[in-house]
Design an enzyme around this catalytic site. Sequence first.
Site, PDB file in Angstrom:
ATOM      1  N   LYS A  33       0.808  -1.214   0.000  1.00  0.00           N
ATOM      2  CA  LYS A  33       0.000   0.000   0.000  1.00  0.00           C
ATOM      3  C   LYS A  33       0.854   1.283   0.000  1.00  0.00           C
ATOM      4  O   LYS A  33       2.069   1.223   0.213  1.00  0.00           O
ATOM      5  CB  LYS A  33      -0.916  -0.004   1.208  1.00  0.00           C
ATOM      6  N   LYS A  38       7.814   1.496   0.085  1.00  0.00           N
ATOM      7  CA  LYS A  38       8.222   0.634  -1.041  1.00  0.00           C
ATOM      8  C   LYS A  38       9.344   1.266  -1.848  1.00  0.00           C
ATOM      9  O   LYS A  38      10.361   0.645  -2.131  1.00  0.00           O
ATOM     10  CB  LYS A  38       7.048   0.369  -2.002  1.00  0.00           C
ATOM     11  N   LYS A  64       1.997   8.063  -9.507  1.00  0.00           N
ATOM     12  CA  LYS A  64       2.694   9.162  -8.816  1.00  0.00           C
ATOM     13  C   LYS A  64       4.107   9.389  -9.386  1.00  0.00           C
ATOM     14  O   LYS A  64       4.727  10.408  -9.165  1.00  0.00           O
ATOM     15  CB  LYS A  64       2.800   8.782  -7.327  1.00  0.00           C
ATOM     16  N   ASP A 151      -2.410  -1.489  -3.255  1.00  0.00           N
ATOM     17  CA  ASP A 151      -3.761  -1.819  -2.816  1.00  0.00           C
ATOM     18  C   ASP A 151      -4.841  -0.961  -3.445  1.00  0.00           C
ATOM     19  O   ASP A 151      -5.984  -1.048  -3.065  1.00  0.00           O
ATOM     20  CB  ASP A 151      -3.840  -1.698  -1.293  1.00  0.00           C
TER      21      ASP A 151
END
Length: 246
Positions: A33, A38, A64, A151
Amino acid sequence: MLLLGPIIVILPRDQYSTRIPAEQKLILAVYEKGKIGKSTISCNISIALARRGKKVLQIGCDPKHDSTFTLTRFLIPTIIDTLQVKDYHYENVWPNDVIYKGYGGVDCVETGGPPAGAGCGGYVVGETTKLLKELNAFYEYDIILFDVLGDVVCGGFVAPLNYADYCRIITDNVGNRTSERDLIDKYVESCPMPVLEVLPLVEDIRISRVKGKTLFEMVEYQENLNYVFIPREIPDRELFSLPSDF
Ligand code: ADP
Ligand code: MG
Protein backbone atom coordinates in the site's frame (compact mmCIF):
# COMPACT_ATOMS: atom_id res chain seq x y z
CA MET A 1 9.77 2.65 18.92
CA LEU A 2 7.21 2.87 16.12
CA LEU A 3 7.43 0.12 13.59
CA LEU A 4 6.82 0.33 9.91
CA GLY A 5 6.58 -3.42 10.02
CA PRO A 6 7.15 -4.73 6.58
CA ILE A 7 6.25 -8.30 5.89
CA ILE A 8 8.82 -9.12 3.32
CA VAL A 9 7.81 -12.23 1.44
CA ILE A 10 9.86 -13.82 -1.24
CA LEU A 11 7.94 -15.88 -3.74
CA PRO A 12 10.42 -18.11 -5.51
CA ARG A 13 10.67 -18.75 -9.21
CA ASP A 14 7.79 -21.09 -10.00
CA GLN A 15 6.21 -22.86 -12.92
CA TYR A 16 4.75 -19.58 -14.15
CA SER A 17 8.20 -18.09 -14.48
CA THR A 18 9.57 -20.84 -16.69
CA ARG A 19 9.10 -18.53 -19.66
CA ILE A 20 12.14 -16.64 -18.35
CA PRO A 21 15.27 -18.56 -19.27
CA ALA A 22 17.30 -19.31 -16.15
CA GLU A 23 20.46 -17.64 -17.48
CA GLN A 24 18.55 -14.42 -17.94
CA LYS A 25 18.08 -11.62 -15.49
CA LEU A 26 16.42 -11.75 -12.11
CA ILE A 27 13.15 -9.87 -11.89
CA LEU A 28 11.92 -8.59 -8.56
CA ALA A 29 8.59 -6.99 -7.71
CA VAL A 30 7.98 -4.87 -4.62
CA TYR A 31 4.35 -4.44 -3.60
CA GLU A 32 1.98 -2.94 -1.08
CA LYS A 33 0.00 0.00 0.00
CA GLY A 34 0.85 3.68 -0.36
CA LYS A 35 3.45 5.51 1.73
CA ILE A 36 4.63 2.38 3.48
CA GLY A 37 8.20 2.70 2.18
CA LYS A 38 8.22 0.63 -1.04
CA SER A 39 10.11 3.17 -3.12
CA THR A 40 12.51 4.01 -0.31
CA ILE A 41 13.38 0.33 0.11
CA SER A 42 13.44 -0.30 -3.65
CA CYS A 43 15.98 2.49 -4.29
CA ASN A 44 18.23 1.24 -1.52
CA ILE A 45 17.98 -2.37 -2.74
CA SER A 46 18.79 -1.25 -6.30
CA ILE A 47 21.94 0.54 -5.18
CA ALA A 48 22.98 -2.34 -2.94
CA LEU A 49 22.71 -4.70 -5.93
CA ALA A 50 24.51 -2.25 -8.25
CA ARG A 51 27.33 -2.09 -5.69
CA ARG A 52 27.61 -5.85 -6.00
CA GLY A 53 28.41 -5.33 -9.67
CA LYS A 54 24.93 -5.97 -11.07
CA LYS A 55 23.42 -3.97 -13.89
CA VAL A 56 20.15 -2.80 -12.37
CA LEU A 57 16.99 -1.26 -13.80
CA GLN A 58 14.33 0.06 -11.42
CA ILE A 59 10.88 0.48 -12.95
CA GLY A 60 8.46 2.61 -10.94
CA CYS A 61 4.90 1.45 -11.63
CA ASP A 62 2.90 4.11 -9.83
CA PRO A 63 0.97 6.98 -11.43
CA LYS A 64 2.69 9.16 -8.82
CA HIS A 65 5.92 8.41 -10.74
CA ASP A 66 8.22 9.16 -7.79
CA SER A 67 9.71 5.70 -7.35
CA THR A 68 13.13 6.68 -8.63
CA PHE A 69 13.19 10.20 -7.16
CA THR A 70 15.91 9.45 -4.60
CA LEU A 71 18.05 7.95 -7.38
CA THR A 72 17.69 10.73 -9.95
CA ARG A 73 16.59 13.61 -7.69
CA PHE A 74 13.89 14.67 -10.14
CA LEU A 75 10.59 13.33 -11.46
CA ILE A 76 11.74 11.78 -14.70
CA PRO A 77 9.35 11.78 -17.69
CA THR A 78 7.20 8.67 -17.73
CA ILE A 79 6.86 6.11 -20.49
CA ILE A 80 3.25 7.16 -20.99
CA ASP A 81 4.25 10.88 -21.20
CA THR A 82 6.90 10.04 -23.78
CA LEU A 83 4.61 7.80 -25.84
CA GLN A 84 2.00 10.54 -25.87
CA VAL A 85 4.55 13.11 -27.05
CA LYS A 86 5.66 10.70 -29.81
CA ASP A 87 2.05 9.97 -30.73
CA TYR A 88 2.59 6.30 -29.83
CA HIS A 89 5.17 5.86 -32.60
CA TYR A 90 7.42 3.43 -30.79
CA GLU A 91 9.99 3.66 -33.56
CA ASN A 92 10.61 7.31 -32.62
CA VAL A 93 11.44 6.58 -28.98
CA TRP A 94 15.11 6.24 -28.03
CA PRO A 95 16.45 4.64 -24.87
CA ASN A 96 17.58 7.97 -23.43
CA ASP A 97 14.03 9.35 -23.84
CA VAL A 98 12.82 6.95 -21.17
CA ILE A 99 15.80 5.46 -19.30
CA TYR A 100 17.57 7.80 -16.89
CA LYS A 101 20.84 7.11 -15.11
CA GLY A 102 20.47 7.35 -11.36
CA TYR A 103 22.83 7.40 -8.42
CA GLY A 104 25.18 4.44 -8.21
CA GLY A 105 24.68 3.65 -11.91
CA VAL A 106 21.13 2.37 -11.40
CA ASP A 107 18.99 2.88 -14.53
CA CYS A 108 15.55 4.31 -13.87
CA VAL A 109 12.22 4.15 -15.67
CA GLU A 110 8.79 5.39 -14.57
CA THR A 111 5.76 3.86 -16.29
CA GLY A 112 3.39 6.66 -15.31
CA GLY A 113 -0.29 5.95 -14.90
CA PRO A 114 -3.34 5.35 -17.02
CA PRO A 115 -5.52 8.40 -17.73
CA ALA A 116 -7.53 9.27 -14.60
CA GLY A 117 -10.89 7.53 -14.57
CA ALA A 118 -10.01 5.36 -17.54
CA GLY A 119 -7.39 2.92 -18.65
CA CYS A 120 -5.61 0.19 -16.81
CA GLY A 121 -2.43 -0.17 -14.77
CA GLY A 122 -1.74 -3.45 -16.55
CA TYR A 123 -1.78 -1.58 -19.85
CA VAL A 124 0.93 0.87 -18.76
CA VAL A 125 3.12 -1.91 -17.39
CA GLY A 126 2.55 -3.86 -20.63
CA GLU A 127 3.42 -0.85 -22.79
CA THR A 128 6.55 -0.25 -20.72
CA THR A 129 7.79 -3.82 -21.09
CA LYS A 130 6.93 -3.83 -24.78
CA LEU A 131 8.85 -0.60 -25.35
CA LEU A 132 11.88 -1.73 -23.33
CA LYS A 133 11.93 -4.97 -25.33
CA GLU A 134 11.73 -3.05 -28.62
CA LEU A 135 14.63 -0.89 -27.45
CA ASN A 136 16.52 -4.10 -26.63
CA ALA A 137 16.85 -2.76 -23.12
CA PHE A 138 14.75 -5.32 -21.28
CA TYR A 139 17.33 -8.07 -21.70
CA GLU A 140 20.40 -5.96 -20.91
CA TYR A 141 20.01 -5.99 -17.15
CA ASP A 142 21.07 -8.50 -14.53
CA ILE A 143 18.26 -7.32 -12.31
CA ILE A 144 14.98 -5.53 -12.99
CA LEU A 145 13.07 -4.29 -9.96
CA PHE A 146 9.42 -3.33 -10.39
CA ASP A 147 8.25 -0.97 -7.62
CA VAL A 148 4.48 -1.30 -7.79
CA LEU A 149 1.67 0.41 -5.94
CA GLY A 150 -0.34 -2.25 -4.19
CA ASP A 151 -3.76 -1.82 -2.82
CA VAL A 152 -5.49 0.82 -4.86
CA VAL A 153 -7.20 1.69 -8.12
CA CYS A 154 -6.50 -1.09 -10.49
CA GLY A 155 -6.04 -4.84 -10.53
CA GLY A 156 -3.94 -4.40 -13.65
CA PHE A 157 -1.02 -3.36 -11.52
CA VAL A 158 -0.55 -7.02 -10.70
CA ALA A 159 0.93 -7.25 -14.23
CA PRO A 160 4.61 -7.15 -13.08
CA LEU A 161 4.00 -10.51 -11.42
CA ASN A 162 3.75 -11.93 -14.95
CA TYR A 163 7.46 -11.22 -15.23
CA ALA A 164 8.72 -11.44 -11.66
CA ASP A 165 10.79 -14.24 -10.19
CA TYR A 166 10.53 -12.94 -6.65
CA CYS A 167 8.08 -10.69 -4.91
CA ARG A 168 8.60 -8.67 -1.76
CA ILE A 169 5.52 -7.40 0.09
CA ILE A 170 6.07 -4.38 2.29
CA THR A 171 3.22 -3.79 4.68
CA ASP A 172 1.99 -2.80 8.10
CA ASN A 173 -1.12 -3.14 10.23
CA VAL A 174 -4.26 -1.52 8.81
CA GLY A 175 -3.02 2.03 9.40
CA ASN A 176 0.44 3.11 8.33
CA ARG A 177 1.16 4.84 11.62
CA THR A 178 0.74 2.20 14.24
CA SER A 179 3.07 0.51 16.63
CA GLU A 180 0.99 -2.70 16.55
CA ARG A 181 1.78 -5.69 14.38
CA ASP A 182 -0.87 -8.11 15.64
CA LEU A 183 -2.83 -8.28 12.36
CA ILE A 184 0.30 -8.96 10.37
CA ASP A 185 1.33 -11.64 12.82
CA LYS A 186 -2.06 -13.35 12.54
CA TYR A 187 -1.97 -13.11 8.76
CA VAL A 188 1.51 -14.55 8.26
CA GLU A 189 0.73 -17.33 10.72
CA SER A 190 -2.37 -18.41 8.85
CA CYS A 191 -0.83 -18.17 5.34
CA PRO A 192 1.86 -19.13 6.41
CA MET A 193 4.65 -16.85 5.17
CA PRO A 194 7.84 -15.62 6.75
CA VAL A 195 8.41 -12.09 7.97
CA LEU A 196 11.84 -11.45 6.58
CA GLU A 197 12.54 -8.10 8.17
CA VAL A 198 10.98 -5.49 10.42
CA LEU A 199 12.11 -1.96 9.71
CA PRO A 200 12.04 0.66 12.43
CA LEU A 201 10.84 4.17 11.71
CA VAL A 202 14.10 5.93 11.04
CA GLU A 203 14.23 9.72 11.01
CA ASP A 204 17.26 9.72 8.71
CA ILE A 205 15.29 7.71 6.13
CA ARG A 206 12.51 10.27 6.24
CA ILE A 207 15.07 13.06 5.79
CA SER A 208 16.80 11.17 2.99
CA ARG A 209 13.58 11.28 1.01
CA VAL A 210 13.19 15.03 1.54
CA LYS A 211 16.78 15.50 0.37
CA GLY A 212 16.17 13.26 -2.65
CA LYS A 213 18.94 10.86 -1.71
CA THR A 214 19.19 7.25 -0.72
CA LEU A 215 20.88 6.25 2.52
CA PHE A 216 23.81 5.07 0.43
CA GLU A 217 24.34 8.61 -0.83
CA MET A 218 23.58 10.27 2.52
CA VAL A 219 26.30 8.28 4.24
CA GLU A 220 28.88 9.83 1.92
CA TYR A 221 28.20 13.24 3.46
CA GLN A 222 27.07 12.27 6.93
CA GLU A 223 29.47 9.85 8.47
CA ASN A 224 27.55 9.54 11.72
CA LEU A 225 24.66 7.77 9.97
CA ASN A 226 24.55 4.50 11.80
CA TYR A 227 21.75 2.76 9.92
CA VAL A 228 23.87 1.95 6.92
CA PHE A 229 26.26 -0.81 7.64
CA ILE A 230 29.35 -0.61 5.54
CA PRO A 231 31.44 -3.50 6.72
CA ARG A 232 35.13 -2.98 7.02
CA GLU A 233 37.44 -5.71 5.93
CA ILE A 234 38.74 -7.66 8.90
CA PRO A 235 42.18 -9.19 8.59
CA ASP A 236 42.29 -12.98 9.17
CA ARG A 237 44.11 -12.80 12.50
CA GLU A 238 41.58 -10.32 13.90
CA LEU A 239 38.71 -12.45 12.64
CA PHE A 240 40.04 -15.59 14.33
CA SER A 241 40.65 -13.79 17.60
CA LEU A 242 37.14 -12.37 17.90
CA PRO A 243 35.78 -13.09 21.39
CA SER A 244 33.60 -16.16 21.43
CA ASP A 245 31.13 -17.45 24.03
CA PHE A 246 31.58 -21.06 22.99
P1 ADP B 1 5.68 4.17 -0.97
O1 ADP B 1 6.60 4.01 -2.13
O2 ADP B 1 5.29 2.86 -0.34
O3 ADP B 1 4.47 5.02 -1.29
P2 ADP B 1 7.77 5.84 0.12
O4 ADP B 1 8.97 4.98 -0.06
O5 ADP B 1 7.56 6.95 -0.85
O6 ADP B 1 6.45 4.95 0.20
O7 ADP B 1 7.83 6.37 1.61
C1 ADP B 1 6.84 7.27 2.13
C2 ADP B 1 7.49 8.18 3.15
O8 ADP B 1 7.89 7.42 4.28
C3 ADP B 1 8.75 8.87 2.60
O9 ADP B 1 8.74 10.20 3.00
C4 ADP B 1 9.88 8.10 3.24
O10 ADP B 1 11.00 8.91 3.48
C5 ADP B 1 9.26 7.65 4.57
N1 ADP B 1 9.84 6.40 5.05
C6 ADP B 1 9.93 5.23 4.37
N2 ADP B 1 10.51 4.28 5.12
C7 ADP B 1 10.82 4.87 6.30
C8 ADP B 1 11.45 4.44 7.52
N3 ADP B 1 11.90 3.19 7.69
N4 ADP B 1 11.58 5.35 8.51
C9 ADP B 1 11.13 6.62 8.36
N5 ADP B 1 10.55 7.09 7.27
C10 ADP B 1 10.39 6.24 6.25
MG1 MG C 1 6.33 4.66 -4.09
